[in-house]
Motif scaffolding. Sequence first.
Motif, short mmCIF file in Angstrom:
data_model
loop_
_atom_site.label_atom_id
_atom_site.label_comp_id
_atom_site.label_asym_id
_atom_site.label_seq_id
_atom_site.Cartn_x
_atom_site.Cartn_y
_atom_site.Cartn_z
N GLU A 1 -13.01 0.04 -3.40
CA GLU A 1 -13.14 1.26 -4.21
C GLU A 1 -11.81 1.94 -4.48
O GLU A 1 -11.74 2.93 -5.22
N SER A 2 -10.72 1.41 -3.93
CA SER A 2 -9.39 1.98 -4.17
C SER A 2 -8.96 1.80 -5.63
O SER A 2 -8.09 2.54 -6.12
N SER B 1 -5.86 7.88 -7.93
CA SER B 1 -6.50 8.04 -6.62
C SER B 1 -5.76 9.08 -5.78
O SER B 1 -4.61 9.43 -6.05
N THR C 1 -1.16 -1.80 -4.67
CA THR C 1 -2.58 -1.46 -4.64
C THR C 1 -2.81 0.03 -4.82
O THR C 1 -1.90 0.83 -4.73
N TRP C 2 -4.07 0.36 -5.05
CA TRP C 2 -4.60 1.70 -5.30
C TRP C 2 -4.32 2.13 -6.74
O TRP C 2 -3.29 1.84 -7.31
N VAL D 1 -10.44 -2.16 0.88
CA VAL D 1 -11.00 -0.93 0.29
C VAL D 1 -11.18 -1.18 -1.22
O VAL D 1 -10.40 -0.69 -2.04
N HIS E 1 0.82 -1.21 0.00
CA HIS E 1 0.00 0.00 0.00
C HIS E 1 0.86 1.26 0.00
O HIS E 1 1.99 1.24 0.50
N ALA F 1 -6.79 -3.43 -6.34
CA ALA F 1 -7.56 -2.87 -5.24
C ALA F 1 -7.07 -3.41 -3.90
O ALA F 1 -6.64 -4.57 -3.78
N ASP F 2 -7.12 -2.56 -2.90
CA ASP F 2 -6.83 -2.92 -1.51
C ASP F 2 -7.86 -3.97 -1.07
O ASP F 2 -9.05 -3.85 -1.35
N ARG G 1 -4.58 8.66 -2.90
CA ARG G 1 -3.41 8.07 -2.22
C ARG G 1 -2.21 7.96 -3.16
O ARG G 1 -1.07 7.95 -2.69
#
Length: 265
Positions: free
Chosen positions: A80-81, A50, A45-46, A78, A17, A74-75, A52
């Motif tokens: 929606e990441s 995004s 991820t992410w 999460v 992450h 995706a996380d 992040r």
Amino acid sequence: MTAPHASKPSLLGVFAHPDDESLLAGGLFARHAAAGARTAVVTATWAPDSHRAAELADALAALGAGRPRMLGFADARVPESAPSRPRLCDAPFDEAVGLLVGHVREFRPDIVVTHDAYGQLTGHPDHVRTHRLATVAVQASGLEHLYPDAGAPWQPAALHLATHPHSGVGELGPLLARVGKKLLSVPDGHVTTTVDVSAWVGQKWAAIAAHRSEATREHSLPGILLRLPAEARERILSTEYYTRLDTAPSAPGLAPCPGRVVFPG
């Protein structure tokens, strides 16, 4: 192809992450960059568009680790990441390895740094998955018949697993326990490299704080560290621990040479 001997080995991080790179190895990246080494980070991820990802860019700038390199899954917690992509833990393993091999071959690092087998720090499933991906990708990247479309083979000399020994838990273990988390430490003998990063702790903290959305969360590690007195925070962040695994093949009849590539300084 084996990485040549260098006094300033290049360093590629592979973490689950945005913020893992800063929390687990931020001092190491800052130290290598200060020594003139090439450094970079792959984040599993992410999505690259995004919020992040933008925070990650600021964190890597603080560490001197270049631009974000994101696999875009995706996380696990999460989804929606990365709305259009599977969760990292659900993605086909071979596909994810191939993406990572491409980054290894493109950057051509001497050393790869990732999570330990527990999924340091707390066993998040994405950390565990990233450890397994990185371990396979480091081996596969040196083999010409694996992932031939991912670039010319490149064999990193070593894989370093970010970890904590039982004796190094210190203040961090109780802090995590207060928010219902456990620091998964390893026996002291598993740690092969202890790095004093106190000279770079300011850069390390700046990188952690750049992950602004995490720092506002009460139970996240950046949030916990933000609420500590500066002196206590510096004590926690000033030492990093790693388990080294040599990956480059030795010449016939010769044992691996553990000192072939070392951290500078």
